[in-house]
Design an enzyme around this catalytic site. Structure first.
Site, PDB file in Angstrom:
ATOM      1  N   ASP A   1       0.851  -1.189   0.000  1.00 20.74           N
ATOM      2  CA  ASP A   1       0.000   0.000   0.000  1.00 20.74           C
ATOM      3  C   ASP A   1       0.887   1.240   0.000  1.00 20.74           C
ATOM      4  O   ASP A   1       1.976   1.216  -0.579  1.00 20.74           O
ATOM      5  CB  ASP A   1      -0.938  -0.040   1.219  1.00 20.74           C
ATOM      6  CG  ASP A   1      -2.286   0.622   0.951  1.00 20.74           C
ATOM      7  OD1 ASP A   1      -2.303   1.846   0.735  1.00 20.74           O
ATOM      8  OD2 ASP A   1      -3.307  -0.074   0.959  1.00 20.74           O
TER       9      ASP A   1
ATOM     10  N   HIS B   1      -3.708   6.085   3.263  1.00 21.06           N
ATOM     11  CA  HIS B   1      -4.404   4.863   2.844  1.00 21.06           C
ATOM     12  C   HIS B   1      -3.765   3.615   3.466  1.00 21.06           C
ATOM     13  O   HIS B   1      -4.463   2.734   3.990  1.00 21.06           O
ATOM     14  CB  HIS B   1      -4.364   4.792   1.318  1.00 21.06           C
ATOM     15  CG  HIS B   1      -5.292   3.795   0.705  1.00 21.06           C
ATOM     16  ND1 HIS B   1      -4.930   2.479   0.509  1.00 21.06           N
ATOM     17  CD2 HIS B   1      -6.550   3.909   0.220  1.00 21.06           C
ATOM     18  CE1 HIS B   1      -5.929   1.831  -0.072  1.00 21.06           C
ATOM     19  NE2 HIS B   1      -6.926   2.675  -0.260  1.00 21.06           N
TER      20      HIS B   1
ATOM     21  N   SER C   1     -11.209  -0.931  -0.616  1.00 20.44           N
ATOM     22  CA  SER C   1      -9.907  -0.856   0.048  1.00 20.44           C
ATOM     23  C   SER C   1     -10.037  -1.094   1.544  1.00 20.44           C
ATOM     24  O   SER C   1      -9.104  -1.570   2.189  1.00 20.44           O
ATOM     25  CB  SER C   1      -9.261   0.511  -0.182  1.00 20.44           C
ATOM     26  OG  SER C   1      -8.724   0.624  -1.465  1.00 20.44           O
TER      27      SER C   1
END
Length: 810
Positions: A182, A258, A589
């Protein structure tokens, strides 16, 4: 045996470079030593499974190959970015377009002659004695791909306070290692506290790579490794890092947020009183709170998050070397998809090799719903996750000037000192009354003179506009608040400068009706509250990508669904001096790391289970029932009942997945046979898997892969498929079949009773589908459940009837 010692030395390497050299001569190729004269871009030269056990030998092969192609060692050294040498073989290099085409042309010449097994050339005849020729499989242009909690774990049934849950049965995932590919991690977050963590597993081979604002002390017993990969995106990152407003770091530190969010969702430790501006307050934790984390930063702070093929493949390569148990990957591709082995799906390629090493790979399904056939990450060796809502909301009241109150949702907790102010809607204050752009507040569409000081209602008609963009338009026009009417309510976003409330069309219409009737319409926007258990949940998120798979419709995707709407998890704080922060994010996600955490729990309790067995346990024990007792439905305009192309087996149930009763396991050879069924050549498959495939011609290609689901895309009359189950429940057990047949399909199971004992723990059965339809149709859905009274092992079924060969349904 050949008596010449020169011939006995490294025959594969000799053949490789002789072949390349001769092909270069035959084509009269001239490669300049001056590599940098032409414009270069990154390409990936993928060579399948590695031949050498020694990574350095593999790396030397790559350098020698590049040297022979580019003309000098210096050119090869300047060209190569990564050598993939642990989980598989290949390299990423800067190549001109013509150089990439030269490699591809050599590849084509080799494949053509090898697959035809031609012996007309001495060159190819020599290679007949070397079946493990380490040839190039693909030359892949480096592309950029996009990145696709206090309540969610209680919602799906696992709580720290319960005496017997997946948490306690697995000791909270203790000893497992979850890898996160990520955007990095914010190590100071309280979620990554290692106070209660056990020792780092002795099998761990990873490192804590230093970089900008990240050093070895940022790793601990929770974050046991961190690496970062930027060579594939170097030019873009250089521009990003040197911009004045960049929060990105040339290290494993997360400048996007994220990666921190997904890592804490998968394996964050317990954090009390976590909240976002007072909302959603509670105990935050990840799915496997005592699991270790390995961070692989391959995604960078582009406008929507950017991850290149070269960097992602290197992250896979290192994760396989380091020894992770589970990989969580919340990124994906746009459709149309690339085939799993022949083309450019680097996630499928990397995960194939990870799966072969026993690593469970969990991926997001994509955020292109509610349109069908948009699901990504569809390879059968992946666990693909859809997104749902949970039973928590943030209702906010809007008080109209006539004392009537309507409800919306918001996570804006900032100042609300505007009181009652003027209220209008966007079409009424359009710069051009004939311009449809004003309806959903497109940039520059509003009259600032009329909008100033007012709350503005914008009506969204498509996904081309979003609440943040509308907020900017309203703010620039002088508006002091935004009411955003949208057909779906899932996924809330905080506005940056003015309060925003999202409402549905019904409420939006009520507000417009009031504005039209009132002489001086006014409204007051109030603060949101946190409310739990007042909505039927889960609902399938409108953005969650749907099946069927466009690449392999015999593989039912997505596999499973998990919470992915308004998930609270760790996030880099706004003030960089703070230790921790939390934020709401929505998307597949967010659902992906939920399942990755649960996979780690299962792995901790059942360390010998394969990735396929873990996927089977998740799919066959999932729930199809909402909190109101009805079936799970879709969020959005239709509110239809969810089907397997929306949620796969259903909403993940971690407690039941720990004890599934029966498992559908899959061996590597079965995946190879699946690739055969997709009409890949034996030569192509052998170069990827480094096996000699014995492709068996099947009557029903692709239907007999031992998946825990059944998808039949073209049923003409009758089809019979087989499955094999392994008993992991009571040693002596009898399971009977319960069939819910798809409409218009007759279904028969043989045998209808599976009896297990101490000597018989693996049994097979067949299931026959007979169409009673006289017309072409779309997919119909059903299920097959095996039960011993204690376990209910359910397989979702999707069947489409077709009446002539050329039929294609969209």
């Amino acid at each position: 045996m050949d008596s010449n010692p020169r011939n006995r030395r490294c025959p594969r390497e000799s053949h490789l470079f002789v072949i390349f050299a001769l092909l270069l001569l035959l084509k009269d190729l001239i490669v300049s030593d001056t590599f940098t004269e032409a414009a270069t871009s990154v390409h990936i030269v993928y060579m399948g499974d590695k031949i050498h056990d020694d990574p350095e030998t593999t790396k030397k092969d790559h350098h020698r190959m590049l040297t022979s192609l580019l003309g000098s060692k210096g050119a090869a050294k300047n060209s190569i970015l990564y050598s993939y040498k642990h989980g598989f073989s290949g390299f990423a290099a800067r190549l001109t377009k013509s150089q990439a085409e030269e490699i591809a042309s050599i590849l084509f010449a080799f494949i053509l002659t090898f697959d035809m097994q031609s012996i007309s050339s001495p060159l190819i005849a020599m290679n007949q004695f070397d079946v493990e020729f380490p040839g190039v499989i693909h030359v892949i242009p480096n592309r950029i791909h996009k990145l696709h909690t206090t309540r969610s774990w209680d919602f799906i049934g696992i709580s720290r306070s319960f005496s017997r849950t997946a948490f306690t049965e697995s000791n909270f995932g203790k000893g497992t290692i979850i890898g996160i590919i990520d955007s990095g991690i914010w190590p100071e977050s309280e979620s990554f506290n290692d106070e209660a963590m056990g020792p780092i597993p002795s099998r761990w081979k990873g490192i804590c790579q230093v970089g900008e604002h990240f050093n070895s002390t940022n790793c601990n017993k929770k974050i046991i490794g961190a690496r970062w990969f930027a060579k594939g995106i170097t030019k873009m990152i250089e521009k990003l890092i040197h911009s004045n407003n960049s929060n990105e770091f040339l290290s494993a530190r997360d400048g996007v947020g994220h990666g921190t969010h997904t890592a804490s969702t998968a394996a964050g430790y317990f954090v009390g009183k976590a909240n976002y501006g007072g909302l959603a307050s509670g105990l935050a934790r990840g799915g496997a709170p005592l699991a270790h984390l390995a961070i692989y930063k391959a995604c960078w702070g582009m406008p929507v998050g950017g991850c290149t093929d070269a960097d992602v493949l290197k992250a896979f390569d290192k994760a396989i070397l380091d020894g992770v148990d589970v990989l969580s990957i919340s990124l994906g591709f746009h459709i149309p998809l690339f085939s799993y082995v022949e083309q450019r799906d680097t996630i499928s390629i990397g995960s194939f090799h990870a799966n072969a090493k026993g690593i469970t790979v969990v991926c997001s399904a994509g955020n292109d719903g509610p349109i069908s056939q948009t699901v990504t990450n569809t390879a059968p060796w992946l666990i693909t996750v859809a997104a749902t809502t949970i039973d928590r909301g943030f209702p906010t009241t809007i008080t109209l000037g006539n004392n009537h109150t309507v409800w919306g949702q918001s996570i804006d907790t900032g100042e609300r000192d505007i009181g009652f102010v003027g209220l209008t809607y966007s079409e009424r204050i359009a710069l051009d009354p004939k311009d449809d752009l004003a309806k959903d507040c497109q940039p520059g569409s509003l009259n600032a003179t009329v909008a100033a000081g007012k709350i503005v209602l914008c009506l969204s008609e498509s996904d081309q506009q979003n609440i943040l963009s509308a907020e900017i338009t309203v703010r620039k026009a002088g508006g002091v608040g935004l009411i955003y009417a949208q057909f779906h309510e899932d996924g809330l976003t905080k506005c940056s400068s003015i309060p925003c409330i999202k409402v549905n069309y019904e409420v939006g219409t009520q507000i417009i009706s009031y504005i039209r009737r009132a002489r001086f319409p006014t409204a007051k926007l109030n603060f949101p509250k946190t409310v739990i258990g007042k909505w039927a949940s889960p609902r399938v998120a409108s953005f969650s990508s749907r099946g069927p798979s466009t690449m392999s419709p015999t593989v039912l995707k997505p596999d499973i669904a998990a919470p992915g709407v308004d998930i609270l998890a760790s996030f880099p704080p706004k003030a960089r001096t703070q230790n921790s922060g939390f934020a709401f994010l929505s998307g597949t996600s967010m659902s992906c790391p939920h399942v990755a955490g649960i996979a780690a729990l299962i792995k901790a309790k059942h360390p010998t289970w394969s990735p396929a067995a873990i996927r089977s346990a998740l799919v066959t024990t999932a729930s199809q029932t909402a909190t109101d007792g009805d079936v799970i439905s879709e969020e959005g305009s239709t509110r239809k009942a969810a089907d397997p192309f929306d949620i796969g087996g259903g909403l993940v149930n971690p407690n039941k997945a720990m004890d599934p009763g029966l498992l559908y396991d899959i061996k590597s050879q079965e995946y190879i046979q699946f690739l055969c069924s997709m009409s890949y050549s034996s030569g192509s498959i052998s170069r990827v898997t480094k096996t000699t495939p014995s492709c068996v011609k099947e009557r029903n290609p692709g239907l007999n892969l031992n998946l825990p689901s059944i998808s039949i895309p073209n049923l003409k009359k009758t089809v019979t498929v087989t499955r094999t189950v392994t008993n992991v429940g009571n040693v002596s057990a009898a399971y009977k079949a319960i069939v819910r047949a798809p409409y218009g399909i007759e279904v028969g199971v043989e045998p209808q009773l599976l009896s297990f004992n101490s000597t018989t723990q693996v049994l097979s059965y067949s299931i026959t589908f007979v169409s009673t339809q006289k017309l072409n149709g779309y997919y119909k859905f059903g299920s097959l459940t095996w039960t011993d009274g204690q376990h209910f092992v359910r397989s979702p079924i999707a069947v489409r009837t077709t009446k002539f060969e050329s039929y294609a349904d969209s």
